[in-house]
Structures are given as C-alpha cells and as structure tokens.
Design an enzyme around this catalytic site. Sequence first.
Site, PDB file in Angstrom:
ATOM      1  N   LYS A 275       0.840  -1.213   0.000  1.00  0.00           N
ATOM      2  CA  LYS A 275       0.000   0.000   0.000  1.00  0.00           C
ATOM      3  C   LYS A 275       0.869   1.254   0.000  1.00  0.00           C
ATOM      4  O   LYS A 275       0.654   2.178  -0.780  1.00  0.00           O
ATOM      5  CB  LYS A 275      -0.899   0.001   1.246  1.00  0.00           C
ATOM      6  N   ASN A 276       1.878   1.259   0.904  1.00  0.00           N
ATOM      7  CA  ASN A 276       2.643   2.498   1.080  1.00  0.00           C
ATOM      8  C   ASN A 276       3.646   2.753  -0.046  1.00  0.00           C
ATOM      9  O   ASN A 276       4.227   3.838  -0.124  1.00  0.00           O
ATOM     10  CB  ASN A 276       3.331   2.504   2.453  1.00  0.00           C
TER      11      ASN A 276
ATOM     12  N   CYS B  39      -4.738  13.196  13.262  1.00  0.00           N
ATOM     13  CA  CYS B  39      -4.807  11.779  12.930  1.00  0.00           C
ATOM     14  C   CYS B  39      -4.776  11.009  14.234  1.00  0.00           C
ATOM     15  O   CYS B  39      -4.127  11.420  15.188  1.00  0.00           O
ATOM     16  CB  CYS B  39      -3.620  11.422  12.055  1.00  0.00           C
TER      17      CYS B  39
END
Length: 419
Positions: A22-23, A115
């Site tokens: 994903k990253n 976050c």
Amino acid sequence: MDKILVHGGNKLRGNVRISGSKNSALPILAATLLTKDPCTISNVPDLSDIHYMLQILSQLGASVERASGTVRTQAEEIKSEAPYDIVRKMRASVCVLGPLLGRMKEAIVSLPGGCIIGDRPIDLHIKGFEALGAKSVIDHGNVHLSATELRGAEISLRGKQGPTVLGTDNVMMAATLAKGTTIIDSAAAEPEVVDLANFLNKMGAKIEGAGTRRIVIEGVKELHGADHSVIPDRIEAGTYLVAGAMMGTEVRLQRANPEHLACVIAAVRESGYEVDTIADGVRVRGNGSPKPLRLTTEPYPGFPTDMQAQMCALLCQTSGISVITETVFPQRYMHVSELKRMGADITLEGQTAIIRGVPRLSGAPVMASDLRASAALVLAGLQAEGVTEVNRVYHIDRGYESIDEKLNALGARIERVKV
Ligand code: EPU
C-alpha cells in the site's frame, strides 16, 4: 459498516500470498501525474486507500483504468487543485503535492487534519518545497504551493522524530523536474522510498542513493511513461508472520521479501519462534514457550512503527515482561485499552508499553481505531478464548486485502458481518 467476528483458538497452517505494498503503491500512483504519457502499475493492492488515490487522480484530470491489480493511468492534462472531499479521507493524499508542484509549478491540496495515531504535521514537506524555490501559503484549510521555477538545493528532512517517509517521497518527486541538483540529507530509507525512486528512474528521472540517508536528484526537463510492479507489502507480511508465530503450526508467506522484514524476523526469532527464508518467501512455525522482548520502533532499517501494535498483541500472551517503546509516533497506543478489555495486562508510561504476559485472553467486543490497531485486535482474537467482535472494520480494509479470507484459508474462523 462491517464488523468482523473472530472465533479464537484455531491453528493456522498453509500458504498466504502477500499483496503489493500500500505504502509503495500510493506515492507511485501519485508520481504518474509527473508525465503526460501512459503508465502501467501492476501488483497494486485492492484497498480503500488505493481507491481514494485513484479517485484523486481522476478528479485531477487523469484517465484511470483498473483491472485486477493493474492500473493504467494517463495524466495528459491535469489541474493543480485536489478536491477536499476525497483528500480529507486519507492522509496520504499529501503525496500529490510533490508531483503537482513539479509538473504544474502549483499545487493546492487540503491540509491533512489530525490523525488518531498522533499529530502528523507536514512542516518538513513544506520546508523541502520551499528550499526548491516554492512559496507556500495556508489558506482556507489548503496548502497552496507555487513557484515560477524549481531549483535544486541541499535539504535536510530530519525532524524531531527522525526522517519523514512521505516528505522524502514528495521532495524527491518535485525535484525530478527542478533545474540542477537536489541533495536530500536525512532522507527516509524505507523500501517504499526505494520502490518510488526506481519507478521515477524508469520514467527518466536521475536519482541516486535511495535507500540511504542521502539522496541525490539531478533534475531533468521532462519525464516519460513507464511500467512498474509494486514491491510486496512488508507490513502485511509482518502481520501474517505474527499470526503464524501465535497460532501457526507452519505458515508460509509467499512473495514476502525477507530483507525488508529483517528487523521483524529478528524480533520474532528472538522471542523463540522458528522463521526461515524459503524459495518464494518466508516460513514461520509456532512453538510452545515463547520469550518476552524489549523492542523500540525506529525508522527503517529499525523495527517498524507499523508493526508495533501487532507485536503488542503477540506479547500479551508471552509469559514474562515485555517492553515496547514507540519513538516514531509516540502516542500510537490506541490498541492498548482494547487489548486490556480482552484481559491483557499492559501499562503505558509515556511512549513505553510494559506488557506482562497473561495465560489467556478472552474474546470481547472491541473497537478498531486505526489500521494497525485493528490488525492487532484481529490477531489477539485469533488467540483469545471465545469470540472477538472487531467493530469499525473499514480501518482494516484500508490496508489489508481480504484479511478475513486470507486468514480463513490458513484455518482461522472469521466471519464478516454487515451491520
Ligand atoms: N513528521 C514531522 N513533520 C513532517 C512529517 C513528519 O514532524 O513534515 C513526523 C511525524 O509526525 C512522525 C515522524 O515524523 O512522528 C515520521 O512520520 P512520516 O512522515 O515518516 O510518516 P508518513 O510519511 O506520513 C508513512 C506511512 C505510515 C508509517 C510512517 C512511518 C504511508 C502512506 N504512510 O507515513 O504508514 O507509519 O510512514 O513509517 O506511507 C500505515 O501504513 O499504517 C501508516 C501509518
């Protein structure tokens, strides 16, 4: 909103195929904005964060086609303003700043909000862009970057908590189209940064040193289209490694790159589990008497913060006292209170968690609060007696492709329930 029911106590055995990272995929997809030409990216995982990134690319004007793991993009003509509605859903949207600034010499993107894993400023990204000659203004909740031209510069991206991964990605992407040479000191050395640099070099960029603390970028006039296959996800692999250690008779992580997992493998081995490199990945075998650990999260090649919650889950039932210190996101401990509801004995002292192993965890309704915390709760549920009900599963779908199906194929009993 789905929830996941984990029926604990089932042994795991067999093969699990590790998806694309994903990253890595997120900044690589953003980087396709740097050229007018078509690009083809394969081994892209099917995750909600990836869907958001593809929506952002479309909204910016790129054409995007996706067919089972392969994404074709073409950003012939693009706008420089990313829409708030999508950007706000994912903090990693900030990685369109670098490509937009590089190509359009302007970028307007919503400032990421707070976050759950802690304060996540982008001051270092901005510092890097300013060093390249951009002006930055924060206006109506947006970061507005503009420049008449970008010029190479020497930039240190070291912050209080060490280097920044997306900050390094962003400045590297903008610098590919700057005039002259850019040197990034204290760069992040994560494998995902190297994967992005490899893709940019395939597009015609001149980047050296990715994977070290000093990256040198020789600016070029333009970049062209390229094809690239994303590296395997080392955090997904690490998560299944922990599952295999906890509950596995023998679990094989197909496509896992042992080099990218070196620190995690070393920790799991130190705890007494058997981990070997095999032809197509990594194999882990459980054992009867694991040992407690002392771990400190650090930037790569150190122990990754993205594996801290999962190791916490493993150590909850490891007899003796384990100590984990989180240095990258010092407040990233939302999983702790949920694990305690399952019977774990964990004390938090600032950025350190002291875990006293208990003989059993018991299933309970728990609330996922971020991606890796959710993974930790699923792992704890595999070991616990009874049923663990993990709510707010959308967090886990941001970063784990079909986690319920993959674990069930190994012998777990997990149900996904629509509520
Ligand atoms: N930081 C600053 N200023 C900045 C940027 C970062 O002070 O301008 C601080 C952060 O607050 C943090 C530290 O630097 O304390 C490291 O943050 P970094 O910038 O490296 O994080 P990131 O690039 O925003 C990526 C991953 C995260 C992963 C971190 C650390 C992506 C999309 N995200 O975030 O992944 O935890 O690097 O390795 O690549 C996850 O996948 O669950 C996840 C959160």
